[in-house]
Design a protein around this motif. Structure first.
Motif, PDB file in Angstrom:
ATOM      1  N   GLU A 129      -9.499  11.616  -5.590  1.00 36.97           N
ATOM      2  CA  GLU A 129      -9.891  10.210  -5.400  1.00 36.97           C
ATOM      3  C   GLU A 129      -8.788   9.406  -5.419  1.00 36.97           C
ATOM      4  O   GLU A 129      -8.790   8.405  -4.473  1.00 36.97           O
ATOM      5  N   ILE A 130      -7.652   9.680  -6.137  1.00 36.39           N
ATOM      6  CA  ILE A 130      -6.687   8.595  -5.852  1.00 36.39           C
ATOM      7  C   ILE A 130      -5.978   8.679  -4.388  1.00 36.39           C
ATOM      8  O   ILE A 130      -5.878   7.586  -3.771  1.00 36.39           O
ATOM      9  N   ARG A 131      -6.137  10.022  -3.959  1.00 40.45           N
ATOM     10  CA  ARG A 131      -5.679   9.808  -2.421  1.00 40.45           C
ATOM     11  C   ARG A 131      -6.532   9.094  -1.379  1.00 40.45           C
ATOM     12  O   ARG A 131      -6.086   8.691  -0.483  1.00 40.45           O
ATOM     13  N   ALA A 167       1.831   9.695  -8.760  1.00 36.90           N
ATOM     14  CA  ALA A 167       2.454   8.684  -9.537  1.00 36.90           C
ATOM     15  C   ALA A 167       2.505   7.513  -8.593  1.00 36.90           C
ATOM     16  O   ALA A 167       2.419   6.361  -8.988  1.00 36.90           O
ATOM     17  N   GLU A 168       3.154   7.589  -7.318  1.00 33.62           N
ATOM     18  CA  GLU A 168       3.489   6.401  -6.638  1.00 33.62           C
ATOM     19  C   GLU A 168       2.272   5.949  -6.035  1.00 33.62           C
ATOM     20  O   GLU A 168       2.058   4.623  -5.794  1.00 33.62           O
ATOM     21  N   MET A 169       1.214   6.471  -5.981  1.00 28.95           N
ATOM     22  CA  MET A 169      -0.108   6.054  -5.453  1.00 28.95           C
ATOM     23  C   MET A 169      -0.493   5.180  -6.551  1.00 28.95           C
ATOM     24  O   MET A 169      -1.031   4.078  -6.348  1.00 28.95           O
ATOM     25  N   LEU A 170      -0.549   5.821  -7.974  1.00 29.03           N
ATOM     26  CA  LEU A 170      -0.993   4.840  -9.051  1.00 29.03           C
ATOM     27  C   LEU A 170      -0.003   3.563  -9.081  1.00 29.03           C
ATOM     28  O   LEU A 170      -0.736   2.545  -9.683  1.00 29.03           O
ATOM     29  N   GLN A 171       0.952   3.388  -8.880  1.00 31.34           N
ATOM     30  CA  GLN A 171       1.866   2.528  -8.975  1.00 31.34           C
ATOM     31  C   GLN A 171       1.702   1.095  -7.788  1.00 31.34           C
ATOM     32  O   GLN A 171       2.027   0.109  -7.874  1.00 31.34           O
ATOM     33  N   SER A 172       0.942   1.499  -6.745  1.00 30.05           N
ATOM     34  CA  SER A 172       0.622   0.663  -5.478  1.00 30.05           C
ATOM     35  C   SER A 172      -0.118  -0.352  -6.097  1.00 30.05           C
ATOM     36  O   SER A 172      -1.133  -0.160  -6.534  1.00 30.05           O
ATOM     37  N   THR A 185       1.023  -1.210  -0.151  1.00 29.45           N
ATOM     38  CA  THR A 185      -0.091  -0.057  -0.005  1.00 29.45           C
ATOM     39  C   THR A 185       1.049   1.436  -0.062  1.00 29.45           C
ATOM     40  O   THR A 185       2.039   1.225   0.421  1.00 29.45           O
ATOM     41  N   PRO A 186       0.325   2.378  -0.497  1.00 30.83           N
ATOM     42  CA  PRO A 186       1.229   3.471  -0.608  1.00 30.83           C
ATOM     43  C   PRO A 186       1.101   4.353   0.657  1.00 30.83           C
ATOM     44  O   PRO A 186       0.104   4.279   1.359  1.00 30.83           O
ATOM     45  N   THR A 187       2.280   4.932   1.113  1.00 30.90           N
ATOM     46  CA  THR A 187       2.124   5.750   2.464  1.00 30.90           C
ATOM     47  C   THR A 187       1.353   7.067   2.097  1.00 30.90           C
ATOM     48  O   THR A 187       1.036   7.561   1.029  1.00 30.90           O
TER      49      THR A 187
END
Length: 486
Positions: A300-302, A272-277, A264-266
């Protein structure tokens, strides 16, 4: 296939069976036996054996003696099956000899594989490699982490290594050793109503070809599975068994692989890192299979990243949450995670019942616990941060739950994948996933112990808070939160 008294000689699969059990013989020793058996009682000369067993090769004649000695050793008390005629050659003893029809080994279709297993490609590669060397490979991990999906994918990829002789056995609805054995026999094409006792008949069938058995959801019959699998493996070096279970079989040849949740992302991760999780990718993939697309906007991504963190990256929980987006929206799902056991329902209709709701997943684990482990498990809901044995002992122990009980109980909870343990230097540190803790808290309220345990926890933290880290302050807040909700 030839029957030689109590032996079966399978020329196609190059296997020798005695009373249905495999007899291990070397390649050349097998060729010698096959040549003598094929002669049907006729004398086979040493020259004939040399030409048959070592065609086109120049080898010393002593190789016959070496391999015949190995063959007789393998035959043990039946070593006189091969008769030596001094100075002339060898022939088969006077035993009933008849040809048997070749039996086709049942090829059982696996369940359909998932279209994609997000974030699991490296793990799948590790499992395929491990299965080559490990007679039995058990995938463990918390409920909903994806053990079954991984095992099915691995079995599909490895089917070619076993000439597609793969049997999938669903154990979830079985409760006895007899039922487990019958299910395995049925999936392997062995008639349950067989003159040969069940385990012996199954050994004989599995010895006919390399085989992969996938035994799914073994945790509630783990003892029965262990008692069946261990003798099967002892009798067959080419058999491989892939097991999914929330706890190990604990047999000698077993290799364990703990399936971890998705990364999971921090909270500080970039978009970009969120979407790669992998966890975020799974949520968006599942949500976007519904009419309303999500995850295109930054906010929404966050929100999705936060949801995935709070669900600890557990695939089933993430999929159930994503399925609620169509009705509640991403923000609505996030706001209602405190009541996740109520909203995380609506799994696939074709899924097993335990995979259709988050509560059902935990129910399946909770019912397997002994009374002591159940009591300890619900009391551990008071900890919303990592905790040590000493802090656990101080909070949960009383006349009903002794320190010895806690030692036994925490071992059972770790073994059954309900509590995570790691080492902080030389000290064990325990943690519950947030969803697991929510379920335990529900049980604690139902037992009407919440006020008592929360009060004890608050006193423990207050006594140590001056010289301790922020971690204790967090757990104190958890006590107050649970108490307010009671």
């Amino acid at each position: 296939m030839m029957e030689l008294g109590r032996f079966e000689l399978d020329l196609g699969m190059r296997r020798l069976l005695r009373d249905g059990e495999a007899v291990r013989v070397g390649s050349r020793a097998f060729d010698i036996l096959a040549a003598i058996a094929a002669a049907g009682g006729r004398l086979v000369t040493r020259d004939e054996l040399m030409k048959t067993v070592w065609p086109g090769s120049i080898v010393e004649e002593g190789n016959i003696d070496v391999n015949l000695s190995a063959l007789r050793k393998a035959l043990g008390p039946d070593r006189d099956l091969i008769i030596t005629v001094p100075g002339r050659g060898y022939q088969l003893a006077q035993v009933p000899v008849k040809s048997l029809p070749e039996r086709s080994v049942a090829r059982v279709s696996l369940p359909a594989r998932r279209v994609s297993l997000v974030g699991r490609e490296a793990v799948i590669g590790q499992l395929c490699a491990a299965l080559i060397d490990a007679p039995v490979l058990t995938l463990t991990g918390t409920g909903g982490v994806g053990k079954t999906s991984l095992a099915i994918e691995v079995a599909h990829r490895m089917a070619g290594e076993f000439d597609d002789h793969v049997a999938f056995v669903e154990l979830a609805t079985l409760n006895t050793k007899e039922a487990v054995l019958d299910a395995i026999m049925t999936c392997c094409g062995v008639p349950v109503e067989n003159e040969t006792p069940g385990l012996a008949a199954l050994k004989a069938e599995l010895a006919r070809a390399p085989r992969l058995l996938l035994l799914d959801s073994a945790e509630h019959v783990v003892g029965a599975v262990a008692e069946i699998v261990e003798p099967l493996l002892a009798a067959n070096a080419t058999l491989r068994v892939l097991v999914t279970s929330r706890e190990p079989l604990r047999i000698r040849p077993e290799a364990l692989f703990k399936v971890d949740p998705l990364a999971t992302p921090t909270a500080q991760a970039s978009d970009a890192e969120m979407l790669q999780s992998p966890a975020v990718e799974l949520f968006r993939q599942r949500a976007n299979s519904l009419p309303a697309g999500v995850g295109a906007e930054r906010h929404e991504i966050r929100l999705i990243g936060e949801i995935c963190r709070r669900l600890d990256g557990i695939p089933l929980a993430i999929e159930l949450a994503a399925a609620r987006v169509e009705v509640l929206g991403v923000e609505g799902v996030r706001r209602r995670l405190d009541d996740r056991l109520a909203i995380l329902t609506g799994g696939y209709r074709t899924a097993m019942p335990r995979h259709q709701t988050l509560r059902a997943t935990f129910d399946a684990s909770f019912t397997l616990l002994g009374d002591v482990a159940r009591c300890l498990f619900q009391r551990l809901a008071i900890f919303n941060a990592p905790f040590t044995f000493e802090s656990m002992r101080a909070v949960v122990c009383d006349a009903a739950l002794t320190e010895d009980d806690v030692i036994d109980g925490i071992g059972e909870l770790v073994a059954k994948s309900l509590v995570n343990v790691s080492l902080d230097g030389s000290e064990a540190v325990y943690r519950l996933f947030e969803s697991t803790r929510a379920y335990a808290a529900d049980k604690l309220r139902a037992a009407e112990e919440l006020r008592q345990i929360a009060s004890r926890h608050a006193r423990f933290v207050a006594a140590h808070i001056e010289g301790h880290s922020e971690r204790d302050e967090v757990t104190f807040d958890a006590s107050a939160h649970l108490l307010a909700a009671a």
